[in-house]
Design an enzyme around this catalytic site. Structure first.
Site, PDB file in Angstrom:
ATOM      1  N   LYS A   1       0.865  -1.184   0.000  1.00  0.00           N
ATOM      2  CA  LYS A   1       0.000   0.000   0.000  1.00  0.00           C
ATOM      3  C   LYS A   1       0.895   1.225   0.000  1.00  0.00           C
ATOM      4  O   LYS A   1       2.006   1.184   0.503  1.00  0.00           O
ATOM      5  CB  LYS A   1      -0.873   0.017   1.265  1.00  0.00           C
ATOM      6  CG  LYS A   1      -2.047   0.957   1.177  1.00  0.00           C
ATOM      7  CD  LYS A   1      -3.248   0.251   0.618  1.00  0.00           C
ATOM      8  CE  LYS A   1      -4.468   1.129   0.529  1.00  0.00           C
ATOM      9  NZ  LYS A   1      -5.677   0.320   0.282  1.00  0.00           N
TER      10      LYS A   1
HETATM   11  N1  GLU Z   1      -7.346   0.255  -3.251  1.00  0.00           N
HETATM   12  C1  GLU Z   1      -8.101  -0.935  -3.513  1.00  0.00           C
HETATM   13  C2  GLU Z   1      -8.122  -1.817  -2.278  1.00  0.00           C
HETATM   14  O1  GLU Z   1      -7.909  -1.368  -1.189  1.00  0.00           O
HETATM   15  C3  GLU Z   1      -7.625  -1.647  -4.779  1.00  0.00           C
HETATM   16  C4  GLU Z   1      -6.227  -2.158  -4.739  1.00  0.00           C
HETATM   17  C5  GLU Z   1      -5.730  -2.693  -6.084  1.00  0.00           C
HETATM   18  O2  GLU Z   1      -6.501  -2.734  -7.032  1.00  0.00           O
HETATM   19  O3  GLU Z   1      -4.549  -3.057  -6.139  1.00  0.00           O
HETATM   20  O4  GLU Z   1      -8.418  -2.980  -2.359  1.00  0.00           O
END
Ligand code: GLU
Length: 426
Positions: free
Chosen positions: A115
């Site tokens: 993240k």
């Molecule tokens: N931000 C989204 C999540 O928390 C998508 C993450 C992604 O597609 O890699 O799942």
């Protein structure tokens, strides 16, 4: 603040991460996961902190702080979104990256967890400033990201345009176009059909499955949705199309309520014209807090984390809660509601639609061959249903809530892979 607050493990003290650790610990022991594996799962593998100097429109330079946490790569490249929000901190990103590891694992995707984020209120930046910031952030991440290394995607405060800038910056610096470095891109540059609405659609697929399992139907049921951004607005639209009564929705300015159900397509138009849901005709103004406490069949919290906590949990009246956001319920609140018989489908499954379609986008980019929306949605529902059914069954078998069961499935899959790979050097 005590001196301890600045100790070496300060970034591991964030409540969101502590929540995740408690879950890993409890779910791990539920299914007797190897002690050494559990220890390894409780630490992020790598945390990057970068300075992001940005030329503002008035020619001054502001320096923002950016993060990318690469939590675990046992199952594949790191994968997870990038968040632009004023509350982003290293600790929060660590917590969110742990959640991504668990989400990717329970969904059966070939990904680890990661993240990223920048501590910034993106609504205060012009388009040019946002572009400058995104490009410099991408450049600072350098060779730490890549289609086989770490694949960012949108999250709170970022969107397809942000991903286009990231993809372009990464590609410019390498001298060739690399669509697979990020997902959630516009379709014209290697994005996939169905990605924008995927998280919201996933929320609704999961809600339908939950109703079904409880012998109920979504048609005619009452739903309150917190958040009318990318997740909430799409979830509202898909639930409305299935005949549900969306009695309340909210954005940062507050909520609106209509006991007979809001006309969602008209509300979308109102939002386009007025930039806020406030003042929508035939609706009554309510606060975000009031929305969470409405007497409804289901509640979809699709905004930020920690909104249902020890302070308001006793007043929550919904019978089903589908976690569209990441971590909207604290562990304690979740336990209290579970004991009362409320069915809570945890974020790692309920909002998994986004990363599942991200996975499809990445696969298509690598193949340079693209599927149609029908194909995407069919594959999306099949992955989500499988994760839901496995966790639902384990929850029943062990007599625990679905969150514990889902995390247990995630930790078990990681355990198998970790034991097979072994510990390097030994
Ligand atoms: N931000 C989204 C999540 O928390 C998508 C993450 C992604 O597609 O890699 O799942």
């Amino acid at each position: 603040m005590s001196a301890d607050a600045f100790g070496p493990d300060y970034h591991l003290q964030h409540p969101l991460f502590k929540n995740a650790l408690q879950l890993i610990e409890e779910s791990g022991s539920l299914v007797n996961v190897d002690k050494n594996v559990l220890e390894r799962l409780k630490r992020p593998k790598r945390c990057l902190v970068v300075s992001v100097p940005v030329r503002m429109d008035d020619y001054s330079v502001k320096v923002f702080t950016g993060y990318r946490v690469q939590y675990n790569s046992t199952l594949g490249p790191y994968k997870g979104g990038v968040r632009y929000h004023q509350d982003v901190s290293l600790g929060e990103v660590v917590g969110l990256s742990a959640l991504m590891m668990l989400k990717n694992s329970v969904l059966g995707l070939p990904y680890g967890g990661g993240k990223g984020g920048i501590t910034v209120d993106p609504t205060k930046l012009s388009r040019t400033e946002k572009q400058n910031m995104t490009r410099r952030y991408t450049s600072e991440l350098g060779t730490s990201i890549g289609p086989q290394i770490d694949i960012p995607a949108p999250d709170v405060g970022t969107d397809a345009q942000t991903m286009a800038w990231m993809m372009d910056t990464y590609s410019q610096e390498r001298g060739y176009t690399c669509p697979g470095v990020v997902t959630g891109k516009p379709i014209e540059i290697g994005g996939t059909v169905g990605r924008t609405g995927a998280t919201g659609l996933g929320v609704v697929y999961i809600a339908e499955r939950t109703y079904q399992r409880l012998g109920k139907t979504m048609t005619g049921s009452t739903i309150a949705i917190q958040g009318f951004g990318n997740v909430g607005a799409h979830a509202a639209q898909y639930a409305y199309e299935r005949g549900a009564k969306i009695v309340a929705v909210s954005d940062v300015t507050g909520g609106i309520f209509n006991g007979d159900g809001l006309h969602i397509p008209q509300l979308q138009q109102w939002l386009k014209d007025h930039k806020t849901i406030a003042g929508f005709p035939n609706s009554q103004k309510i606060t975000n807090e009031e929305l969470l406490l409405l007497s409804v069949d289901s509640l979809f919290p699709c905004a930020l984390d920690g909104v249902i906590n020890e302070k308001n949990v006793d007043q929550v009246k919904a019978k089903i809660i589908i976690e569209g956001a990441n971590g909207p319920l604290t562990n304690e609140a979740s336990q209290v509601l579970h004991k009362k018989g409320v069915v809570i489908v945890p974020d790692v499954i309920a909002n998994g639609g986004g990363v599942v379609v991200s996975y499809f986008e990445w696969v298509q980019d690598i193949m340079s061959y693209f599927w149609d929306e029908e194909e995407i949605n069919k594959r999306l529902s099949s992955i989500l249903y499988k994760a839901f059914d496995t966790s639902f069954a384990l929850a029943k078998e062990k007599n625990v809530d679905m969150r514990k069961a889902a995390i247990a499935c995630a930790v078990q899959r990681l355990e198998k892979a970790m034991l097979l790979r072994g510990l390097y050097p030994r």
